[in-house]
Design a protein around this motif. Structure first.
Motif, PDB file in Angstrom:
ATOM      1  N   CYS A 321     -51.327  25.430  -6.823  1.00  0.00           N
ATOM      2  CA  CYS A 321     -50.686  24.702  -5.727  1.00  0.00           C
ATOM      3  C   CYS A 321     -50.891  25.427  -4.405  1.00  0.00           C
ATOM      4  CB  CYS A 321     -49.202  24.527  -6.032  1.00  0.00           C
ATOM      5  SG  CYS A 321     -48.278  26.085  -6.029  1.00  0.00           S
ATOM      6  N   GLY A 322     -49.969  25.222  -3.484  1.00  0.00           N
ATOM      7  CA  GLY A 322     -50.117  25.723  -2.136  1.00  0.00           C
ATOM      8  C   GLY A 322     -49.688  27.158  -1.920  1.00  0.00           C
ATOM      9  N   ILE A 323     -49.402  27.896  -2.971  1.00  0.00           N
ATOM     10  CA  ILE A 323     -49.117  29.329  -2.852  1.00  0.00           C
ATOM     11  C   ILE A 323     -50.367  30.084  -3.269  1.00  0.00           C
ATOM     12  CG2 ILE A 323     -47.721  31.244  -3.693  1.00  0.00           C
ATOM     13  CD1 ILE A 323     -45.410  29.322  -4.058  1.00  0.00           C
ATOM     14  N   VAL A 324     -50.855  30.935  -2.374  1.00  0.00           N
ATOM     15  CA  VAL A 324     -52.073  31.704  -2.619  1.00  0.00           C
ATOM     16  C   VAL A 324     -51.707  33.184  -2.562  1.00  0.00           C
ATOM     17  CG1 VAL A 324     -54.416  32.210  -1.810  1.00  0.00           C
ATOM     18  CG2 VAL A 324     -53.466  29.895  -1.563  1.00  0.00           C
ATOM     19  N   THR A 325     -51.908  33.898  -3.672  1.00  0.00           N
ATOM     20  CA  THR A 325     -51.545  35.315  -3.721  1.00  0.00           C
ATOM     21  C   THR A 325     -52.782  36.171  -3.918  1.00  0.00           C
ATOM     22  OG1 THR A 325     -51.079  35.153  -6.106  1.00  0.00           O
ATOM     23  CG2 THR A 325     -49.227  34.852  -4.595  1.00  0.00           C
ATOM     24  N   LEU A 326     -52.747  37.376  -3.331  1.00  0.00           N
ATOM     25  CA  LEU A 326     -53.890  38.276  -3.402  1.00  0.00           C
ATOM     26  C   LEU A 326     -53.440  39.718  -3.298  1.00  0.00           C
ATOM     27  CD1 LEU A 326     -55.292  38.689   0.103  1.00  0.00           C
ATOM     28  CD2 LEU A 326     -54.001  36.608  -0.364  1.00  0.00           C
ATOM     29  N   SER A 327     -54.234  40.604  -3.840  1.00  0.00           N
ATOM     30  CA  SER A 327     -53.988  42.038  -3.697  1.00  0.00           C
ATOM     31  C   SER A 327     -55.091  42.620  -2.822  1.00  0.00           C
ATOM     32  CB  SER A 327     -53.966  42.732  -5.060  1.00  0.00           C
ATOM     33  OG  SER A 327     -55.230  42.630  -5.694  1.00  0.00           O
ATOM     34  N   ILE A 328     -54.722  43.658  -2.091  1.00  0.00           N
ATOM     35  CA  ILE A 328     -55.652  44.307  -1.159  1.00  0.00           C
ATOM     36  C   ILE A 328     -55.683  45.793  -1.470  1.00  0.00           C
ATOM     37  CG2 ILE A 328     -56.242  44.690   1.262  1.00  0.00           C
ATOM     38  CD1 ILE A 328     -54.497  42.295   1.968  1.00  0.00           C
ATOM     39  N   GLU A 329     -56.856  46.306  -1.714  1.00  0.00           N
ATOM     40  CA  GLU A 329     -56.998  47.720  -2.045  1.00  0.00           C
ATOM     41  C   GLU A 329     -56.766  48.590  -0.811  1.00  0.00           C
ATOM     42  OE1 GLU A 329     -60.782  48.506  -3.780  1.00  0.00           O
ATOM     43  OE2 GLU A 329     -60.614  46.920  -5.294  1.00  0.00           O
ATOM     44  N   GLY A 330     -56.060  49.682  -1.012  1.00  0.00           N
ATOM     45  CA  GLY A 330     -55.965  50.716   0.010  1.00  0.00           C
ATOM     46  C   GLY A 330     -55.022  50.465   1.154  1.00  0.00           C
ATOM     47  N   LEU A 331     -54.194  49.416   1.090  1.00  0.00           N
ATOM     48  CA  LEU A 331     -53.279  49.115   2.188  1.00  0.00           C
ATOM     49  C   LEU A 331     -51.864  48.933   1.656  1.00  0.00           C
ATOM     50  CD1 LEU A 331     -55.353  46.546   4.277  1.00  0.00           C
ATOM     51  CD2 LEU A 331     -55.020  48.959   4.766  1.00  0.00           C
ATOM     52  N   SER A 332     -50.893  49.199   2.527  1.00  0.00           N
ATOM     53  CA  SER A 332     -49.498  49.002   2.163  1.00  0.00           C
ATOM     54  C   SER A 332     -49.070  47.592   2.542  1.00  0.00           C
ATOM     55  CB  SER A 332     -48.602  50.006   2.886  1.00  0.00           C
ATOM     56  OG  SER A 332     -48.563  49.731   4.278  1.00  0.00           O
ATOM     57  N   ALA A 333     -48.080  47.066   1.829  1.00  0.00           N
ATOM     58  CA  ALA A 333     -47.571  45.731   2.128  1.00  0.00           C
ATOM     59  C   ALA A 333     -47.026  45.655   3.551  1.00  0.00           C
ATOM     60  CB  ALA A 333     -46.485  45.366   1.117  1.00  0.00           C
ATOM     61  N   ARG A 334     -46.270  46.669   3.947  1.00  0.00           N
ATOM     62  CA  ARG A 334     -45.681  46.662   5.285  1.00  0.00           C
ATOM     63  C   ARG A 334     -46.767  46.675   6.350  1.00  0.00           C
ATOM     64  NH1 ARG A 334     -41.108  51.023   6.570  1.00  0.00           N
ATOM     65  NH2 ARG A 334     -40.159  49.771   4.900  1.00  0.00           N
ATOM     66  N   GLY A 335     -47.818  47.466   6.131  1.00  0.00           N
ATOM     67  CA  GLY A 335     -48.892  47.551   7.107  1.00  0.00           C
ATOM     68  C   GLY A 335     -49.645  46.245   7.252  1.00  0.00           C
ATOM     69  N   VAL A 336     -49.870  45.553   6.136  1.00  0.00           N
ATOM     70  CA  VAL A 336     -50.593  44.288   6.183  1.00  0.00           C
ATOM     71  C   VAL A 336     -49.791  43.236   6.940  1.00  0.00           C
ATOM     72  CG1 VAL A 336     -51.448  42.365   4.784  1.00  0.00           C
ATOM     73  CG2 VAL A 336     -51.932  44.716   4.093  1.00  0.00           C
ATOM     74  N   ILE A 337     -48.508  43.105   6.612  1.00  0.00           N
ATOM     75  CA  ILE A 337     -47.674  42.099   7.282  1.00  0.00           C
ATOM     76  C   ILE A 337     -47.580  42.402   8.776  1.00  0.00           C
ATOM     77  CG2 ILE A 337     -45.317  41.243   7.506  1.00  0.00           C
ATOM     78  CD1 ILE A 337     -46.809  40.022   5.187  1.00  0.00           C
ATOM     79  N   SER A 338     -47.413  43.668   9.128  1.00  0.00           N
ATOM     80  CA  SER A 338     -47.324  44.039  10.542  1.00  0.00           C
ATOM     81  C   SER A 338     -48.609  43.688  11.287  1.00  0.00           C
ATOM     82  CB  SER A 338     -47.030  45.537  10.667  1.00  0.00           C
ATOM     83  OG  SER A 338     -47.023  45.943  12.020  1.00  0.00           O
ATOM     84  N   ALA A 339     -49.744  43.997  10.678  1.00  0.00           N
ATOM     85  CA  ALA A 339     -51.020  43.710  11.328  1.00  0.00           C
ATOM     86  C   ALA A 339     -51.246  42.212  11.480  1.00  0.00           C
ATOM     87  CB  ALA A 339     -52.154  44.336  10.524  1.00  0.00           C
ATOM     88  N   LEU A 340     -50.894  41.436  10.469  1.00  0.00           N
ATOM     89  CA  LEU A 340     -51.046  39.982  10.563  1.00  0.00           C
ATOM     90  C   LEU A 340     -50.129  39.398  11.626  1.00  0.00           C
ATOM     91  CD1 LEU A 340     -51.318  38.981   6.789  1.00  0.00           C
ATOM     92  CD2 LEU A 340     -53.147  38.927   8.488  1.00  0.00           C
ATOM     93  N   ASN A 341     -48.891  39.887  11.670  1.00  0.00           N
ATOM     94  CA  ASN A 341     -47.957  39.387  12.679  1.00  0.00           C
ATOM     95  C   ASN A 341     -48.467  39.644  14.089  1.00  0.00           C
ATOM     96  OD1 ASN A 341     -46.145  38.365  10.841  1.00  0.00           O
ATOM     97  ND2 ASN A 341     -44.838  40.160  10.822  1.00  0.00           N
ATOM     98  N   GLN A 342     -49.093  40.784  14.282  1.00  0.00           N
ATOM     99  CA  GLN A 342     -49.648  41.103  15.594  1.00  0.00           C
ATOM    100  C   GLN A 342     -50.758  40.144  15.990  1.00  0.00           C
ATOM    101  OE1 GLN A 342     -50.768  45.250  15.755  1.00  0.00           O
ATOM    102  NE2 GLN A 342     -48.757  45.933  15.032  1.00  0.00           N
ATOM    103  N   LYS A 343     -51.405  39.554  15.006  1.00  0.00           N
ATOM    104  CA  LYS A 343     -52.474  38.592  15.267  1.00  0.00           C
ATOM    105  C   LYS A 343     -51.964  37.147  15.210  1.00  0.00           C
ATOM    106  CE  LYS A 343     -56.110  41.673  13.552  1.00  0.00           C
ATOM    107  NZ  LYS A 343     -56.793  41.802  14.866  1.00  0.00           N
ATOM    108  N   GLY A 344     -50.647  36.986  15.165  1.00  0.00           N
ATOM    109  CA  GLY A 344     -50.063  35.656  15.192  1.00  0.00           C
ATOM    110  C   GLY A 344     -50.110  34.911  13.882  1.00  0.00           C
ATOM    111  N   VAL A 345     -50.205  35.638  12.762  1.00  0.00           N
ATOM    112  CA  VAL A 345     -50.267  35.013  11.445  1.00  0.00           C
ATOM    113  C   VAL A 345     -49.002  35.356  10.673  1.00  0.00           C
ATOM    114  CG1 VAL A 345     -51.508  34.854   9.257  1.00  0.00           C
ATOM    115  CG2 VAL A 345     -52.780  35.158  11.407  1.00  0.00           C
ATOM    116  N   ASN A 346     -48.296  34.335  10.200  1.00  0.00           N
ATOM    117  CA  ASN A 346     -47.113  34.541   9.377  1.00  0.00           C
ATOM    118  C   ASN A 346     -47.493  34.471   7.901  1.00  0.00           C
ATOM    119  OD1 ASN A 346     -45.644  34.600  11.724  1.00  0.00           O
ATOM    120  ND2 ASN A 346     -44.671  32.611  11.428  1.00  0.00           N
TER     121      ASN A 346
END
Length: 394
Positions: A321-346
């Motif tokens: 369905c419309g939920i898409v989940t993924l894992s990212i090597e070498g990064l923290s969850a907090r860092g990824v969300i912060s970086a995306l938010n800075q680029k205007g992505v929720n």
């Protein structure tokens, strides 16, 4: 065919954000926002009780709208402050006895799993989880065999887990439950508003959901569907009030005949009216059209993400369905969300504590969750993927 331009015009937030957190809380369309604002304005001018009296017919329309969404009757619908509150209210009504069995899946929502474990401890129950298919999703043949073998008091399935794009097969279970004396509870928190729901076809006894996710309603509201079987059996929640029951004698009370017995009196009528507006908005668009659009967007996103190094798309199952989940090597969850938010992505993150069994199998501690909705565009999804590509990796 959905008019995406009109849908985006109805959604002011798309002008400055790429909102891919609809599985958390969608952007409300203008009619929903206006319904809440107008009632709050009315309350400020004439008073809360008086405003509620003036909108009585519109608030009754809430039950009619949700019933239409689910192919149910209005008297089978109860208002709730949240999906979890609705779920726990339903659980409290089930007449558990020591030695009873709860049968569920490995992918049920974390709050539900915690509630099951509490019931096991308090009532000395047995908790059994049906096995998962190798390709993902509950093995319904195994689940049905367990129903016949253990004759559980309750069978509980989450339609769409919050931590995965999986759509569980919830059909065909209700008939087996009824033949073996079990109650069937469906958590539709993540499917209501993005997938068609027909409680008659599902044959469930309870179904719960929220408005803030794919239904695009406000926070602070949810609903509970209750079957005629439950009402005729006289099931009632653990606690009722003057709204859900009548005090008929000093030592007697009488529950309401309808699903209102699962409600309590106090609520925000601004939220009720906004929830009705959100439900009507979805019905007018058509849940089949919504599901097709959401599925297309999610498939596009998974295809783009699968091309990126250091990223693993985690979704498994015969239907996604419309939920898409993924894992990212070498990064923290907090860092990824912060970086995306800075680029205007929720976006949002699902941690291992919310999906212990699933994430242990997948070998991850957290997952990034994108959840597009029908008002998103493929261009927005491509920009979100580009934002991920620009994240620094170790």
């Amino acid at each position: 065919m959905l008019n995406i331009d009109q849908l985006r015009a109805d959604t002011p937030g798309v002008q400055h954000r790429i909102h891919l957190n609809n599985a958390g809380a969608s952007l409300m369309p203008r009619p929903v926002l206006e319904a809440a604002q107008q009632h709050l304005q009315l309350e400020s001018e004439i008073g809360g009780y008086e405003a509620a009296a003036l909108v009585r017919e519109q608030s009754i329309g809430f039950y009619e709208s949700v019933a239409q969404l689910l192919n149910a009757k209005p008297d089978q619908i109860a208002w709730s402050g949240s999906a979890t509150q609705a779920y726990n209210t339903a659980l409290s009504a089930i007449p558990f006895q020591a030695g009873d069995t709860i049968l569920t899946t490995e992918d049920d929502y974390v709050s539900n799993q915690i509630a099951f474990l509490q019931l096991v401890k308090r009532h000395h129950l047995q908790l059994i989880r049906a096995r998962t298919l190798p390709e993902g999703g509950v093995d319904t043949s195994h689940l049905k065999a367990l129903i016949r073998q253990h004759r559980p008091r309750l069978v509980a399935v989450t339609h769409v887990p919050t931590n995965s794009g999986l759509v569980q097969n919830i059909m065909g279970i209700g008939e087996v439950c009824r033949a073996n004396g079990a109650y069937y509870l469906v958590d539709a928190c993540q499917s209501a508003g993005q997938l068609p729901l027909d409680v008659q076809a599902i044959a469930c006894d309870f179904l719960t959901a929220t408005f803030r996710k794919f239904l695009r309603g406000p926070r602070g509201g949810g609903f509970l569907y209750v079957s005629e079987r439950v009402l005729e059996a006289g099931l009632e929640p653990k606690f009722m009030d003057l709204h859900s029951a009548a005090w008929t004698a000093p030592d007697a009370y009488r529950p309401r005949e309808s699903a209102v017995r699962f409600e309590t009196w106090e609520r925000s009528y601004a939220l009720v009216l906004a929830a009705r507006a959100a439900t009507n908005y979805a019905i007018e668009l058509g849940l089949t059209a919504i599901a097709e659009q959401v599925s297309m967007l999610a498939a596009h996103l998974r295809q783009r993400l699968s091309q990126l190094e250091h990223i693993r798309v985690l979704d498994q199952g015969q239907q996604l369905c419309g939920i898409v989940t993924l894992s990212i090597e070498g990064l923290s969850a907090r860092g990824v969300i912060s970086a995306l938010n800075q680029k205007g992505v929720n976006a949002s993150v699902s941690g291992k504590g919310g999906a212990v069994i699933d994430f242990e199998k997948k070998g991850v501690d957290w997952a990034l969750r994108f959840s597009p909705h029908y008002y998103n565009t493929t261009a927005e999804l491509d920009r979100a993927v580009e934002a991920l590509k620009q994240l620094p990796t170790q």
